[in-house]
Design an enzyme around this catalytic site. Structure first.
Site, short mmCIF file in Angstrom:
data_model
loop_
_atom_site.label_atom_id
_atom_site.label_comp_id
_atom_site.label_asym_id
_atom_site.label_seq_id
_atom_site.Cartn_x
_atom_site.Cartn_y
_atom_site.Cartn_z
N HIS A 37 -17.47 -18.64 9.05
CA HIS A 37 -16.63 -18.51 10.24
C HIS A 37 -17.43 -17.99 11.42
O HIS A 37 -18.59 -17.61 11.30
CB HIS A 37 -15.38 -17.64 9.97
N CYS A 60 -20.41 -11.15 14.30
CA CYS A 60 -19.49 -12.21 13.87
C CYS A 60 -19.27 -13.24 14.97
O CYS A 60 -18.65 -14.28 14.73
CB CYS A 60 -18.15 -11.62 13.40
N HIS A 99 -21.54 -17.83 10.15
CA HIS A 99 -22.12 -17.08 9.03
C HIS A 99 -21.06 -17.06 7.94
O HIS A 99 -19.90 -17.37 8.19
CB HIS A 99 -22.47 -15.65 9.46
N HIS A 158 -19.01 -15.42 4.39
CA HIS A 158 -18.56 -14.25 3.64
C HIS A 158 -18.16 -14.69 2.23
O HIS A 158 -17.68 -15.81 2.04
CB HIS A 158 -17.33 -13.60 4.30
N ASP A 201 -12.58 -22.80 0.15
CA ASP A 201 -13.89 -22.55 -0.46
C ASP A 201 -14.95 -23.54 0.03
O ASP A 201 -14.72 -24.74 0.07
CB ASP A 201 -13.77 -22.64 -1.99
N HIS A 202 -16.11 -22.98 0.42
CA HIS A 202 -17.22 -23.77 0.96
C HIS A 202 -16.82 -24.57 2.19
O HIS A 202 -17.33 -25.69 2.42
CB HIS A 202 -17.84 -24.67 -0.13
N GLU A 210 -13.04 -8.99 2.85
CA GLU A 210 -14.07 -9.77 3.54
C GLU A 210 -15.45 -9.27 3.13
O GLU A 210 -16.40 -10.04 3.01
CB GLU A 210 -13.89 -9.68 5.05
NI NI Z 1 -17.78 -12.49 9.79
#
Ligand code: NI
Length: 135
Positions: A14, A33, A39, A41, A79-80, A124
């Protein structure tokens, strides 16, 4: 009333930013962020369902069913994925942990018997997590 919980996991990318702010303002509010190239998580999710024990089965909810619902409707969706680009729910919604939790809760609420209470906790990072139960 008794609560049963199921843990799940997904990895997503995100970026937290507002298009109507410049880079400096985004960096000031969202820190790392807000970096432009996204990037990832490793999100951990705990889904808790509260209700009465069904005397016929001894279950509040069959955890295999709950696991399948989470897999099919949350993990498959997130996911992914790049949350900003790939997941329609985040068009115009900043994919903070708070907003991701609300999106997940809304998806699951539709799939779980209305007699049962639903709460989720979304991690997170190991230290940062949010909790949502619909109100
Ligand atoms: Ni982040």
């Amino acid at each position: 009333m008794i609560t049963v919980s199921r843990k799940a996991h997904f990895n997503s990318a995100h970026r937290l930013y507002r298009e109507d702010w410049d880079d400096a303002q985004n960096l000031k509010v969202f820190g790392k962020c807000s970096y432009p190239n996204y990037h990832g998580h490793n999100y951990n999710l705990v889904v808790s369902v509260t209700g009465e024990i069904n005397p016929e089965t001894g279950f509040v909810i069959n955890l295999k069913d709950l696991s399948d619902i989470i897999k099919q409707h949350v993990e498959e969706k997130l996911d992914h994925k790049n949350l900003n680009l790939d997941v329609p729910e985040f068009k115009g919604l900043i994919p903070t942990a708070e907003n991701i939790a609300v999106v997940i809760w809304n998806i699951l609420r539709e799939k779980i018997d209305k007699k049962l209470l639903l709460k989720i906790v979304l991690y997170e990072t190991e230290r940062n997590f949010v909790e949502y139960s619909g109100a």
